[in-house]
Design a protein around this motif. Structure first.
Motif, PDB file in Angstrom:
ATOM      1  N   GLY A 128     -17.796 -13.088 -68.627  1.00  8.97           N
ATOM      2  CA  GLY A 128     -18.826 -13.617 -69.506  1.00  8.97           C
ATOM      3  C   GLY A 128     -19.981 -12.660 -69.669  1.00  8.97           C
ATOM      4  N   ASP A 129     -20.716 -12.808 -70.781  1.00  8.41           N
ATOM      5  CA  ASP A 129     -21.824 -11.909 -71.086  1.00  8.41           C
ATOM      6  C   ASP A 129     -23.117 -12.363 -70.421  1.00  8.41           C
ATOM      7  N   ASP A 130     -23.720 -13.455 -70.911  1.00  8.14           N
ATOM      8  CA  ASP A 130     -24.985 -13.935 -70.347  1.00  8.14           C
ATOM      9  C   ASP A 130     -24.772 -14.978 -69.254  1.00  8.14           C
ATOM     10  N   ARG A 131     -23.712 -15.740 -69.370  1.00  5.29           N
ATOM     11  CA  ARG A 131     -23.370 -16.754 -68.378  1.00  5.29           C
ATOM     12  C   ARG A 131     -21.927 -16.562 -67.965  1.00  5.29           C
ATOM     13  N   VAL A 132     -21.582 -17.072 -66.802  1.00  4.95           N
ATOM     14  CA  VAL A 132     -20.199 -16.983 -66.339  1.00  4.95           C
ATOM     15  C   VAL A 132     -19.286 -17.747 -67.293  1.00  4.95           C
ATOM     16  N   ASP A 133     -18.261 -17.081 -67.769  1.00  2.00           N
ATOM     17  CA  ASP A 133     -17.220 -17.728 -68.558  1.00  2.00           C
ATOM     18  C   ASP A 133     -16.285 -18.417 -67.559  1.00  2.00           C
ATOM     19  N   LEU A 134     -16.435 -19.721 -67.421  1.00  2.05           N
ATOM     20  CA  LEU A 134     -15.709 -20.437 -66.374  1.00  2.05           C
ATOM     21  C   LEU A 134     -14.199 -20.406 -66.577  1.00  2.05           C
ATOM     22  N   LEU A 135     -13.750 -20.452 -67.813  1.00  2.00           N
ATOM     23  CA  LEU A 135     -12.314 -20.410 -68.067  1.00  2.00           C
ATOM     24  C   LEU A 135     -11.719 -19.097 -67.557  1.00  2.00           C
ATOM     25  N   ARG A 136     -12.376 -17.989 -67.864  1.00  2.00           N
ATOM     26  CA  ARG A 136     -11.881 -16.689 -67.408  1.00  2.00           C
ATOM     27  C   ARG A 136     -12.029 -16.531 -65.908  1.00  2.00           C
ATOM     28  N   ALA A 137     -13.158 -16.979 -65.367  1.00  2.00           N
ATOM     29  CA  ALA A 137     -13.377 -16.844 -63.929  1.00  2.00           C
ATOM     30  C   ALA A 137     -12.361 -17.659 -63.141  1.00  2.00           C
ATOM     31  N   PHE A 138     -12.087 -18.874 -63.580  1.00  6.13           N
ATOM     32  CA  PHE A 138     -11.144 -19.718 -62.847  1.00  6.13           C
ATOM     33  C   PHE A 138      -9.723 -19.194 -62.983  1.00  6.13           C
ATOM     34  N   ALA A 139      -9.408 -18.592 -64.120  1.00  9.30           N
ATOM     35  CA  ALA A 139      -8.092 -17.973 -64.269  1.00  9.30           C
ATOM     36  C   ALA A 139      -7.935 -16.825 -63.278  1.00  9.30           C
ATOM     37  N   ALA A 140      -9.019 -16.060 -63.087  1.00 17.19           N
ATOM     38  CA  ALA A 140      -8.975 -14.967 -62.119  1.00 17.19           C
ATOM     39  C   ALA A 140      -8.829 -15.484 -60.700  1.00 17.19           C
ATOM     40  N   LEU A 141      -9.497 -16.591 -60.392  1.00 15.62           N
ATOM     41  CA  LEU A 141      -9.361 -17.183 -59.062  1.00 15.62           C
ATOM     42  C   LEU A 141      -7.944 -17.688 -58.828  1.00 15.62           C
ATOM     43  N   GLN A 142      -7.340 -18.244 -59.853  1.00 19.69           N
ATOM     44  CA  GLN A 142      -5.968 -18.723 -59.705  1.00 19.69           C
ATOM     45  C   GLN A 142      -5.021 -17.565 -59.428  1.00 19.69           C
ATOM     46  N   GLU A 143      -5.312 -16.416 -60.016  1.00 18.25           N
ATOM     47  CA  GLU A 143      -4.492 -15.226 -59.747  1.00 18.25           C
ATOM     48  C   GLU A 143      -4.591 -14.805 -58.287  1.00 18.25           C
ATOM     49  N   GLN A 144      -5.656 -15.218 -57.600  1.00 14.79           N
ATOM     50  CA  GLN A 144      -5.822 -14.920 -56.176  1.00 14.79           C
ATOM     51  C   GLN A 144      -5.154 -15.968 -55.288  1.00 14.79           C
ATOM     52  N   GLY A 145      -4.421 -16.895 -55.896  1.00 15.35           N
ATOM     53  CA  GLY A 145      -3.683 -17.892 -55.124  1.00 15.35           C
ATOM     54  C   GLY A 145      -4.410 -19.202 -54.931  1.00 15.35           C
ATOM     55  N   ILE A 146      -5.522 -19.406 -55.617  1.00 13.87           N
ATOM     56  CA  ILE A 146      -6.261 -20.666 -55.485  1.00 13.87           C
ATOM     57  C   ILE A 146      -5.667 -21.678 -56.462  1.00 13.87           C
ATOM     58  N   GLU A 147      -5.011 -22.690 -55.919  1.00 13.83           N
ATOM     59  CA  GLU A 147      -4.359 -23.711 -56.745  1.00 13.83           C
ATOM     60  C   GLU A 147      -5.129 -25.022 -56.746  1.00 13.83           C
ATOM     61  N   GLN A 148      -5.807 -25.332 -55.653  1.00 18.15           N
ATOM     62  CA  GLN A 148      -6.672 -26.525 -55.619  1.00 18.15           C
ATOM     63  C   GLN A 148      -8.084 -26.096 -55.268  1.00 18.15           C
ATOM     64  N   LEU A 149      -9.013 -26.384 -56.151  1.00 15.67           N
ATOM     65  CA  LEU A 149     -10.408 -26.003 -55.981  1.00 15.67           C
ATOM     66  C   LEU A 149     -11.259 -27.265 -55.881  1.00 15.67           C
ATOM     67  N   MET A 150     -12.026 -27.357 -54.806  1.00 15.37           N
ATOM     68  CA  MET A 150     -12.962 -28.459 -54.603  1.00 15.37           C
ATOM     69  C   MET A 150     -14.351 -27.983 -55.008  1.00 15.37           C
ATOM     70  N   VAL A 151     -15.025 -28.748 -55.850  1.00 17.52           N
ATOM     71  CA  VAL A 151     -16.368 -28.397 -56.308  1.00 17.52           C
ATOM     72  C   VAL A 151     -17.363 -29.362 -55.681  1.00 17.52           C
ATOM     73  N   GLU A 152     -18.383 -28.807 -55.016  1.00 23.83           N
ATOM     74  CA  GLU A 152     -19.356 -29.642 -54.309  1.00 23.83           C
ATOM     75  C   GLU A 152     -20.734 -29.659 -54.961  1.00 23.83           C
ATOM     76  N   GLY A 153     -20.866 -29.161 -56.171  1.00 26.43           N
ATOM     77  CA  GLY A 153     -22.159 -29.230 -56.858  1.00 26.43           C
ATOM     78  C   GLY A 153     -22.676 -27.853 -57.195  1.00 26.43           C
ATOM     79  N   GLY A 154     -23.873 -27.847 -57.806  1.00 22.95           N
ATOM     80  CA  GLY A 154     -24.678 -28.989 -58.144  1.00 22.95           C
ATOM     81  C   GLY A 154     -24.438 -29.481 -59.563  1.00 22.95           C
ATOM     82  N   GLY A 155     -25.422 -30.256 -60.039  1.00 21.29           N
ATOM     83  CA  GLY A 155     -25.270 -30.930 -61.308  1.00 21.29           C
ATOM     84  C   GLY A 155     -25.068 -30.010 -62.500  1.00 21.29           C
ATOM     85  N   GLU A 156     -25.716 -28.838 -62.496  1.00 18.01           N
ATOM     86  CA  GLU A 156     -25.548 -27.891 -63.599  1.00 18.01           C
ATOM     87  C   GLU A 156     -24.111 -27.381 -63.672  1.00 18.01           C
ATOM     88  N   LEU A 157     -23.562 -27.005 -62.515  1.00 20.45           N
ATOM     89  CA  LEU A 157     -22.184 -26.514 -62.491  1.00 20.45           C
ATOM     90  C   LEU A 157     -21.217 -27.629 -62.878  1.00 20.45           C
TER      91      LEU A 157
END
Length: 221
Positions: A128-157
């Motif tokens: 992403g340019d000014d903000r994290v592109d979550l779709l691209r970032a999460f795709a990259a995390l999945q490539e690292q073997g992350i299949e289940q991701l738990m999100v603990e906050g905060g409200g903005e995220l």
């Protein structure tokens, strides 16, 4: 990747007070539930605001749960993920210790010198340019073997994840307290939806401590 948002909120939907100080909304039984969910997940994610406000460690607390992960040929603790567009995570943050791998999701707006400093403490994912592109970032995390991701906050995220259509499941402990305050953070802050509100299918209602855990699946129809 399967994304589970987990949070504890007051009866009026607040995550903390207007001072953004950590408040004990749930009790021991819910803490144990959260620990089990961490142990089941490949990674645990928070936004940088949570890191700055609470300095969380995000590790599994129970010895038996960590031992079970090792028996399953997994690290004792899940990986940790921080969504931090401009690289504000302190280099001495607890989440950057050696208890587990930490991924920092940055945007191109993060200063180069900060990226160099943070690269010594964590694995960087730039999307992403000014903000994290979550779709691209999460795709990259999945490539690292992350299949289940738990999100603990905060409200903005959490809002941003719903906005991006990345949430599969929402679990909320609703505690027996009122916090109030128009400036107190809620479960989903951000700009807010004005149309196409995310729909949820209620799966379970479980009494726990002096509150309830509500479990919804995200209806993407």
């Amino acid at each position: 990747m399967y994304v589970i948002v987990n949070a504890a909120a007051s009866a009026d939907g607040k995550l903390s007070s207007r001072r953004r100080e950590q408040i004990a909304i749930s009790g021991a039984d819910d803490f144990a539930r959260v620990d089990r969910l961490r142990a089941e997940s490949d990674a645990v994610a928070v936004g940088v605001g949570t890191v700055l406000a609470d300095d969380p460690h995000l590790t599994v607390k129970d010895d038996e749960l960590r031992a079970q992960r090792r028996e399953d040929s997994r690290p004792a603790n899940p990986a940790r993920v921080v969504v931090d567009s401009s690289g504000r995570t302190p280099t001495d943050a607890a989440i950057l210790d050696d208890a587990a791998t930490t991924y920092l999701c940055l945007s191109e707006a993060a200063p180069v010198d900060r990226r160099m400093e943070l690269a010594e403490e964590a694995e960087l994912v730039t999307a992403g340019d000014d903000r994290v592109d979550l779709l691209r970032a999460f795709a990259a995390l999945q490539e690292q073997g992350i299949e289940q991701l738990m999100v603990e906050g905060g409200g903005e995220l959490i809002f941003s994840l719903f906005e991006a259509g990345l949430v599969d499941e929402l679990r909320v402990f609703v505690g027996p307290t009122i916090i109030g305050g128009r400036d107190a953070p809620t479960l989903a802050d951000g700009e807010g939806f004005v149309a196409k509100f995310p729909a949820l299918d209620l799966e379970a209602v479980d009494r726990l401590d002096d509150g309830v855990v509500l479990t919804w699946r995200v209806d993407d129809r």
